[in-house]
Write a protein that holds these residues in place. Structure first.
Motif, PDB file in Angstrom:
ATOM      1  N   SER A 157       0.891  -1.205  -0.161  1.00 32.67           N
ATOM      2  CA  SER A 157       0.028  -0.081   0.247  1.00 32.67           C
ATOM      3  C   SER A 157       0.822   1.443   0.007  1.00 32.67           C
ATOM      4  O   SER A 157       0.494   2.254  -0.548  1.00 32.67           O
ATOM      5  CB  SER A 157      -0.812   0.005   1.174  1.00 32.67           C
ATOM      6  OG  SER A 157      -0.181  -0.190   2.222  1.00 32.67           O
ATOM      7  N   GLU A 158       2.011   1.338   0.594  1.00 34.19           N
ATOM      8  CA  GLU A 158       2.758   2.455   0.728  1.00 34.19           C
ATOM      9  C   GLU A 158       3.761   2.806  -0.669  1.00 34.19           C
ATOM     10  O   GLU A 158       4.442   3.794  -0.843  1.00 34.19           O
ATOM     11  CB  GLU A 158       3.756   2.410   1.988  1.00 34.19           C
ATOM     12  CG  GLU A 158       4.918   1.458   1.969  1.00 34.19           C
ATOM     13  CD  GLU A 158       4.280  -0.006   2.525  1.00 34.19           C
ATOM     14  OE1 GLU A 158       4.990  -0.720   2.576  1.00 34.19           O
ATOM     15  OE2 GLU A 158       3.100   0.031   2.701  1.00 34.19           O
ATOM     16  N   ARG A 159       3.620   1.977  -1.602  1.00 33.98           N
ATOM     17  CA  ARG A 159       4.511   1.672  -2.926  1.00 33.98           C
ATOM     18  C   ARG A 159       3.505   1.707  -4.006  1.00 33.98           C
ATOM     19  O   ARG A 159       2.505   0.775  -4.054  1.00 33.98           O
ATOM     20  CB  ARG A 159       5.357   0.711  -2.764  1.00 33.98           C
ATOM     21  CG  ARG A 159       6.542   1.074  -1.802  1.00 33.98           C
ATOM     22  CD  ARG A 159       7.876   0.157  -1.931  1.00 33.98           C
ATOM     23  NE  ARG A 159       7.560  -1.522  -1.784  1.00 33.98           N
ATOM     24  CZ  ARG A 159       7.577  -2.025  -0.732  1.00 33.98           C
ATOM     25  NH1 ARG A 159       7.480  -1.530   0.404  1.00 33.98           N
ATOM     26  NH2 ARG A 159       7.185  -3.373  -0.804  1.00 33.98           N
ATOM     27  N   GLU A 160       3.681   2.447  -4.998  1.00 32.27           N
ATOM     28  CA  GLU A 160       2.778   2.021  -6.261  1.00 32.27           C
ATOM     29  C   GLU A 160       3.209   1.162  -7.135  1.00 32.27           C
ATOM     30  O   GLU A 160       2.500   0.769  -7.757  1.00 32.27           O
ATOM     31  CB  GLU A 160       3.038   3.661  -7.209  1.00 32.27           C
ATOM     32  CG  GLU A 160       2.528   4.743  -6.582  1.00 32.27           C
ATOM     33  CD  GLU A 160       2.668   5.970  -7.333  1.00 32.27           C
ATOM     34  OE1 GLU A 160       2.727   5.712  -8.464  1.00 32.27           O
ATOM     35  OE2 GLU A 160       2.625   7.047  -6.741  1.00 32.27           O
TER      36      GLU A 160
END
Length: 190
Positions: free
Chosen positions: A68-71
């Motif tokens: 979730s914290e990285r694309e």
């Protein structure tokens, strides 16, 4: 068949073959490359820093899922026994489709056993070139040498390296398809 009909048929067949190749490439036919886990990265399962604990690391790329914290990019883990494989099993059961599962390849690393307060441990290489396809490894489980957070599962791309490691440090050799929840749970209890 005349020359013109032959050339037209060949051109049509060649265009069809090329279109098939391009469709395979556009639809994700290439496998993502591993990433370096250097620079203070933290385990996506338990939030522990990768590196200080020793042992094999892992990274798993999924076709439609990213942390979730990285694309983009893989989920990464600092231990195979307590994070990498349990995460893989859980998300496989959820129907997540994996692109590739990378683990540290000790056949591709100049490693030395590290002595720690908790006992002997394998190092924790994090550079891109230290990873290999998890499904092609031979693993040593149940040895006297620890991994990250305790019992280790040590991957080698060369079966002979895995057997030599097991001869020197104990344990048994297994391949990827032999590793299931029960096997990992047994390692945790040692």
């Amino acid at each position: 068949m005349n020359r013109r009909a032959f050339l037209a048929g060949t051109a049509t067949a060649g265009a069809g073959a090329l279109a098939g190749c391009l469709d395979a490439f556009d639809s994700g036919g290439s496998v993502p490359e591993p990433v370096a886990l250097t620079g203070g990265k933290f385990d996506d399962d338990h939030g522990m820093e990768i590196g200080p604990h020793g042992g094999a690391n892992a990274q798993i790329f999924y076709k439609s899922e990213t942390p979730s914290e990285r694309e983009e990019g893989p989920f990464w883990f600092h231990t195979l026994v307590f994070s990498g494989f349990p995460f893989y099993f859980e998300h496989d059961n959820r129907g997540w489709e994996m692109d590739v599962f990378y683990v540290t390849d000790y056949s591709n690393v100049d490693w030395t056993i590290q002595e720690r307060d908790s006992g002997s441990a394998m190092p924790s290489p994090m550079a891109t070139e230290t990873f290999g396809d998890a499904t092609e490894m031979t693993y040593v489980g149940g040895s006297d040498v620890m991994g990250g957070m305790g019992p280790g599962l040590h991957p080698f791309s060369k079966e002979s390296d895995a057997k030599a490691f097991a001869d020197d440090y104990g344990g048994e050799t297994v391949v990827f398809d032999d590793i299931d929840r029960g096997f990992v749970e047994n390692l945790r209890e040692k």
